[in-house]
Design an enzyme around this catalytic site. Structure first.
Site, mmCIF file in Angstrom:
data_model
loop_
_atom_site.group_PDB
_atom_site.id
_atom_site.type_symbol
_atom_site.label_atom_id
_atom_site.label_comp_id
_atom_site.label_asym_id
_atom_site.label_seq_id
_atom_site.Cartn_x
_atom_site.Cartn_y
_atom_site.Cartn_z
ATOM 1 N N SER A 1 8.429 -0.225 1.736
ATOM 2 C CA SER A 1 8.614 0.552 2.951
ATOM 3 C C SER A 1 9.426 1.808 2.622
ATOM 4 C CB SER A 1 9.274 -0.309 4.029
ATOM 5 O OG SER A 1 9.124 0.238 5.309
ATOM 6 N N ASP B 1 -1.470 -3.514 7.255
ATOM 7 C CA ASP B 1 -0.208 -2.853 7.571
ATOM 8 C C ASP B 1 -0.505 -1.463 8.121
ATOM 9 O OD1 ASP B 1 2.339 -1.793 7.665
ATOM 10 O OD2 ASP B 1 2.538 -1.588 5.481
ATOM 11 N N HIS C 1 2.632 -5.684 5.286
ATOM 12 C CA HIS C 1 3.735 -4.838 4.833
ATOM 13 C C HIS C 1 4.414 -5.426 3.585
ATOM 14 C CE1 HIS C 1 6.043 -1.296 5.679
ATOM 15 N NE2 HIS C 1 7.189 -1.940 5.828
#
Length: 499
Positions: free
Chosen positions: A181, A431, A456
């Site tokens: 991320s 995601d 994710h």
């Protein structure tokens, strides 16, 4: 009555309220993060340390040399430096939160460390967790928050890594950085900015193209919507139509009716609180649509989007849409069955995650809209309104093009083809952040690994016996690439110097 705006969800932890100003997640989500301070086994296999870090790496003012103590976690149980003192060091570039949480959810590094005899290092991001430069006053004003930037964070990592290598007599050890991320963005940028410190980077679920107009502004919420549409057209339509019913119910029945319907612990004061509560559940469930049970943001079953849609589709004809979406959202907030009511309007931030609000209002400006095709109400993006909100909240103006100026992004395939090397961009197409990621190979050494069913940074999670084959294959591909980087480093190190 129309919904005010499309929620902006900066990567993991924060959402915006109806006004568009950055605010914390509903308390149920925040409380889940607090529980993550301890691992499921009770203790993480890391020793915690603190490094005396300089507050400002880029100026020479008298206050630039102020020191704060930056937390990092170390695991040397697999490290075998050997006679050449050159076993690898694997470094996690910390995100917007306490470092223990990321260590617990990045089991891939622990899983592969024995294969490489690697030292593991997780570095906490400045202004998060226990690494707050000004203690409880760190978020007090722009005077202190001005030191919270991605460039300062990357410099922190470089300084700490170099110091640690020197202290461990491990200056010959190759360093590979990992991140997911925002941490994945930092890992990729670290490799580009500090190639002399790290030989390669695994950048998982990193939306480094989510800036300027590189990708459509509606891409994120189009991605969320597609996840639900892929599971069930009816599920998608129920969610899409529920927003108008929410507003109509609020207008007719008032807050007491919504309080009862959504089992709120306290009387709801604003319909937008309910909207945000639902919106957060559907969005984060799409992000963490893992193929196995997980407890990253919340305890959830395998394939939770499918489970949510099964709940919605399982109601008999005639049941109102708000009942359906409430029941589906309850899977996210109460899968464990421990809550008898929901604290929908508690904006407390016991974990100190609001530093992202500053980052989103300064350099991490990622415009988002909701298109007519999404299951969320259509909305546009106004930079002027965003600027006004940030000015009012922090007293500073955003720099919407700074990230692409500092790190690039536009025409990335042409730029990095001749400039960069040794980066893995991994993305799972379930995601919604993947639509802002690098999805095609850029060169023979800048590789995009794309998992159609991935969520994710699923590749960074601990391996499980019930992992599907595609997850196992993706991780093995990453290991093979990283092994190639390390092997090449050792070969290059043996070549005689040409100076």
């Amino acid at each position: 009555m129309a919904l005010a705006s499309c929620l902006l969800l900066p990567l993991l932890l924060l959402a915006t309220g109806a006004s568009g100003i950055v605010s914390s997640l509903p308390s149920a989500a925040v409380q889940s993060l607090v529980r993550k301070r301890k691992s499921s086994s009770g203790q993480l296999p890391f020793a915690a340390h603190f490094f005396p870090q300089q507050i400002d790496h880029f100026n020479f003012r008298p206050d630039s040399s102020r020191v704060f103590y930056q937390k990092y976690l170390l695991n040397a149980s697999f490290w075998d430096k050997g006679p050449s003192h050159s076993a690898p060091i694997f470094v996690y570039t910390g995100n917007e939160g306490n470092i223990e949480w990321f260590a617990e959810n990045t089991g891939f590094m622990l899983d592969i460390a024995p294969r490489f005899n690697a030292l593991l290092l997780f570095i906490e991001h400045r202004f998060y967790g226990d690494s707050k430069p000004f203690g409880k006053d760190s978020y007090k004003s722009a005077e202190t928050l001005g030191y919270l930037t991605s460039t300062q964070a990357l410099a922190d990592y470089a300084v700490l890594i170099r110091s640690l290598k020197q202290n461990l007599s491990a200056e010959a050890s190759p360093v590979v950085v990992f991140g997911g991320s925002y941490g994945g963005m930092l890992a990729a940028w670290f490799r580009l900015k500090y190639p002399h410190v790290a030989i390669g980077a695994l950048s998982s679920s990193a939306p480094i193209l989510q800036f300027d107009d590189i990708v459509p502004w509606s891409s994120f919420y189009d991605g969320v919507s597609q996840d639900y549409k892929d599971e069930s057209a009816n599920c998608f339509e129920v969610i899409k139509e529920s927003w108008d019913q929410l507003m109509t119910t609020a207008a007719k029945g008032g807050m007491l009716q919504l309080t009862k319907k959504f089992k709120a612990c306290k009387t709801i004061q604003s319909v937008y609180s309910v909207r945000d509560w639902l919106w957060t559940a559907f969005t984060y469930t799409a992000m963490v649509d893992y193929p196995t049970p997980a407890n990253f943001l919340m305890p959830l079953p395998a394939y939770p989007v499918k489970e949510m849609c099964s709940i919605i589709d399982g109601f008999p004809t005639g049941v109102d849409k708000l009942t359906k979406v409430f029941s589906a959202a309850s899977l996210y907030y109460n899968y464990s069955g421990t809550h008898s009511c929901f604290d929908i309007e508690n904006d407390s931030d016991p974990h100190g995650l609001n530093g992202w609000g500053w980052q989103a209002c300064t350099e991490m400006v990622m415009p988002m809209t909701c298109s007519n095709e999404s299951m969320f109400p259509p909305s546009s993006y106004s930079y002027e309104a965003f600027e006004d909100q940030c000015k009012a909240k922090y007293g500073v103006l955003p720099r919407p093009h700074w990230i692409t100026t500092e790190y690039g992004g536009n025409r990335i395939e042409l730029v990095l083809k001749r400039f960069g090397s040794n980066i893995i961009f991994s993305n799972g197409m379930r995601d919604p952040w993947s639509r802002g990621g690098v999805l095609k190979n850029i060169s023979s050494s800048i590789i995009a690994l794309v998992a159609p069913l991935g969520a994710h940074h699923v590749d960074l999670r601990f391996a499980r016996k019930d992992d599907p084959n595609w997850v196992k294959e993706q991780r093995e591909a990453e290991i093979k690439i990283i092994q190639g980087w390390v092997d090449q480093y050792y070969r290059d190190s043996k070549e005689p110097s040409r100076q």
